[in-house]
Structure formats: structure tokens, C-alpha cells
Motif scaffolding. Structure first.
Motif, PDB file in Angstrom:
ATOM      1  N   HIS A  64       0.830  -1.199   0.000  1.00 38.11           N
ATOM      2  CA  HIS A  64       0.000   0.000   0.000  1.00 38.11           C
ATOM      3  C   HIS A  64       0.869   1.255   0.000  1.00 38.11           C
ATOM      4  N   PRO A  65       0.277   2.404  -0.342  1.00 38.77           N
ATOM      5  CA  PRO A  65       1.034   3.666  -0.294  1.00 38.77           C
ATOM      6  C   PRO A  65       1.572   3.948   1.107  1.00 38.77           C
ATOM      7  N   CYS A  66       2.491   4.882   1.204  1.00 42.78           N
ATOM      8  CA  CYS A  66       3.156   5.205   2.462  1.00 42.78           C
ATOM      9  C   CYS A  66       2.147   5.591   3.544  1.00 42.78           C
ATOM     10  N   PRO A  67       2.219   4.962   4.720  1.00 46.21           N
ATOM     11  CA  PRO A  67       1.299   5.309   5.792  1.00 46.21           C
ATOM     12  C   PRO A  67       1.592   6.675   6.407  1.00 46.21           C
ATOM     13  N   LYS A  68       2.799   7.180   6.202  1.00 48.24           N
ATOM     14  CA  LYS A  68       3.173   8.460   6.807  1.00 48.24           C
ATOM     15  C   LYS A  68       2.755   9.641   5.936  1.00 48.24           C
ATOM     16  N   CYS A  69       3.089   9.597   4.632  1.00 44.72           N
ATOM     17  CA  CYS A  69       2.805  10.753   3.772  1.00 44.72           C
ATOM     18  C   CYS A  69       1.830  10.454   2.635  1.00 44.72           C
ATOM     19  N   GLY A  70       1.524   9.177   2.392  1.00 45.70           N
ATOM     20  CA  GLY A  70       0.585   8.816   1.333  1.00 45.70           C
ATOM     21  C   GLY A  70       1.194   8.702  -0.056  1.00 45.70           C
ATOM     22  N   SER A  71       2.502   8.842  -0.167  1.00 45.48           N
ATOM     23  CA  SER A  71       3.179   8.768  -1.458  1.00 45.48           C
ATOM     24  C   SER A  71       3.128   7.352  -2.021  1.00 45.48           C
ATOM     25  N   ILE A  72       3.061   7.264  -3.343  1.00 48.05           N
ATOM     26  CA  ILE A  72       3.078   5.947  -3.994  1.00 48.05           C
ATOM     27  C   ILE A  72       4.466   5.609  -4.518  1.00 48.05           C
ATOM     28  N   TYR A  73       5.450   6.479  -4.288  1.00 54.06           N
ATOM     29  CA  TYR A  73       6.818   6.245  -4.748  1.00 54.06           C
ATOM     30  C   TYR A  73       7.582   5.480  -3.672  1.00 54.06           C
ATOM     31  N   LEU A  74       7.633   4.173  -3.820  1.00 52.31           N
ATOM     32  CA  LEU A  74       8.243   3.292  -2.832  1.00 52.31           C
ATOM     33  C   LEU A  74       9.421   2.558  -3.455  1.00 52.31           C
ATOM     34  N   ALA A  75      10.338   2.139  -2.612  1.00 54.51           N
ATOM     35  CA  ALA A  75      11.484   1.356  -3.064  1.00 54.51           C
ATOM     36  C   ALA A  75      11.658   0.152  -2.151  1.00 54.51           C
ATOM     37  N   HIS A  76      12.334  -0.838  -2.682  1.00 57.19           N
ATOM     38  CA  HIS A  76      12.612  -2.055  -1.925  1.00 57.19           C
ATOM     39  C   HIS A  76      13.949  -1.893  -1.237  1.00 57.19           C
ATOM     40  N   GLY A  77      14.013  -2.171   0.044  1.00 54.97           N
ATOM     41  CA  GLY A  77      15.275  -2.121   0.765  1.00 54.97           C
ATOM     42  C   GLY A  77      15.376  -0.978   1.757  1.00 54.97           C
ATOM     43  N   LYS A  78      16.418  -1.027   2.551  1.00 52.63           N
ATOM     44  CA  LYS A  78      16.655  -0.043   3.603  1.00 52.63           C
ATOM     45  C   LYS A  78      17.363   1.179   3.027  1.00 52.63           C
ATOM     46  N   ALA A 118       4.757  -5.549   8.078  1.00 52.66           N
ATOM     47  CA  ALA A 118       4.779  -4.438   9.032  1.00 52.66           C
ATOM     48  C   ALA A 118       4.326  -3.144   8.366  1.00 52.66           C
ATOM     49  N   TRP A 119       4.725  -2.941   7.124  1.00 54.19           N
ATOM     50  CA  TRP A 119       4.336  -1.737   6.377  1.00 54.19           C
ATOM     51  C   TRP A 119       2.815  -1.680   6.227  1.00 54.19           C
ATOM     52  N   ASN A 120       2.224  -2.779   5.766  1.00 54.87           N
ATOM     53  CA  ASN A 120       0.778  -2.819   5.562  1.00 54.87           C
ATOM     54  C   ASN A 120       0.022  -2.741   6.886  1.00 54.87           C
ATOM     55  N   ARG A 121       0.578  -3.320   7.957  1.00 60.42           N
ATOM     56  CA  ARG A 121      -0.052  -3.255   9.274  1.00 60.42           C
ATOM     57  C   ARG A 121      -0.143  -1.805   9.739  1.00 60.42           C
ATOM     58  N   GLU A 122       0.921  -1.049   9.529  1.00 66.23           N
ATOM     59  CA  GLU A 122       0.926   0.360   9.921  1.00 66.23           C
ATOM     60  C   GLU A 122      -0.103   1.147   9.118  1.00 66.23           C
ATOM     61  N   ARG A 123      -0.223   0.833   7.849  1.00 68.54           N
ATOM     62  CA  ARG A 123      -1.217   1.488   6.991  1.00 68.54           C
ATOM     63  C   ARG A 123      -2.631   1.213   7.494  1.00 68.54           C
ATOM     64  N   ARG A 124      -2.900  -0.048   7.874  1.00 66.96           N
ATOM     65  CA  ARG A 124      -4.225  -0.404   8.384  1.00 66.96           C
ATOM     66  C   ARG A 124      -4.522   0.328   9.688  1.00 66.96           C
ATOM     67  N   LYS A 125      -3.508   0.448  10.572  1.00 65.18           N
ATOM     68  CA  LYS A 125      -3.695   1.169  11.842  1.00 65.18           C
ATOM     69  C   LYS A 125      -4.066   2.623  11.581  1.00 65.18           C
ATOM     70  N   LYS A 126      -3.389   3.255  10.621  1.00 65.51           N
ATOM     71  CA  LYS A 126      -3.645   4.655  10.312  1.00 65.51           C
ATOM     72  C   LYS A 126      -5.059   4.829   9.761  1.00 65.51           C
ATOM     73  N   ASN A 127      -5.481   3.918   8.893  1.00 67.83           N
ATOM     74  CA  ASN A 127      -6.814   4.010   8.301  1.00 67.83           C
ATOM     75  C   ASN A 127      -7.918   3.716   9.317  1.00 67.83           C
ATOM     76  N   ALA A 128      -7.623   2.931  10.350  1.00 66.66           N
ATOM     77  CA  ALA A 128      -8.619   2.592  11.369  1.00 66.66           C
ATOM     78  C   ALA A 128      -8.887   3.775  12.300  1.00 66.66           C
TER      79      ALA A 128
END
Length: 67
Positions: A9-23, A56-66
Motif C-alpha cells: 500500500h502507499p506510504c502510511p506516513k505521507c501517502g506517497s506511492i513512490y516506494l522502493a525495496h530495501g533499507k 509491518a508496512w501494511n499493518r501500519e497502513r491499516r492502523k492509520k486508516n482505522a
């Protein structure tokens, strides 16, 4: 054997769809450490938000939307 498709899903913090794989690492990080970090995790290109797994990323997104 087929892998299950995982939707990121898009970024839970800012809503951006520009994501990358890795740290996120700086340019002074040794290549081997950066390569190991690129094997997992999701980072937002816009704000730098990072989670070590897609779950973990998607879990955080669900928490924000809830909220």
C-alpha cells in the motif's frame, strides 16, 4: 511453485506511492551492507519512512486508516 502476490500500500506516513525495496542507506555505506539491506523492507522515496517487512508496512497502513 507460484509465489503469492503481495500488495504494498502507499506510504502510511505521507501517502506517497513512490516506494522502493530495501533499507535507505547513504552513499558512504559499504556496498555489501547496502546489498544486504536491499534484500528486505520497504522505504518511501518521498519521506524516508521505512519498515523491515511488507507485513509491518501494511499493518501500519491499516492502523492509520482505522483511526
Amino acid at each position: 511453485m507460484k509465489k503469492k502476490m503481495v500488495l504494498v500500500h502507499p506510504c502510511p506516513k505521507c501517502g506517497s506511492i513512490y516506494l522502493a525495496h530495501g533499507k535507505p542507506y547513504g552513499c558512504a555505506t559499504p556496498w555489501f551492507v547496502a546489498w544486504l539491506g536491499s534484500l528486505h523492507g520497504v522505504v518511501c522515496i518521498a519521506c524516508g519512512h521505512y519498515k523491515p517487512t511488507v507485513i509491518a508496512w501494511n499493518r501500519e497502513r491499516r492502523k492509520k486508516n482505522a483511526q
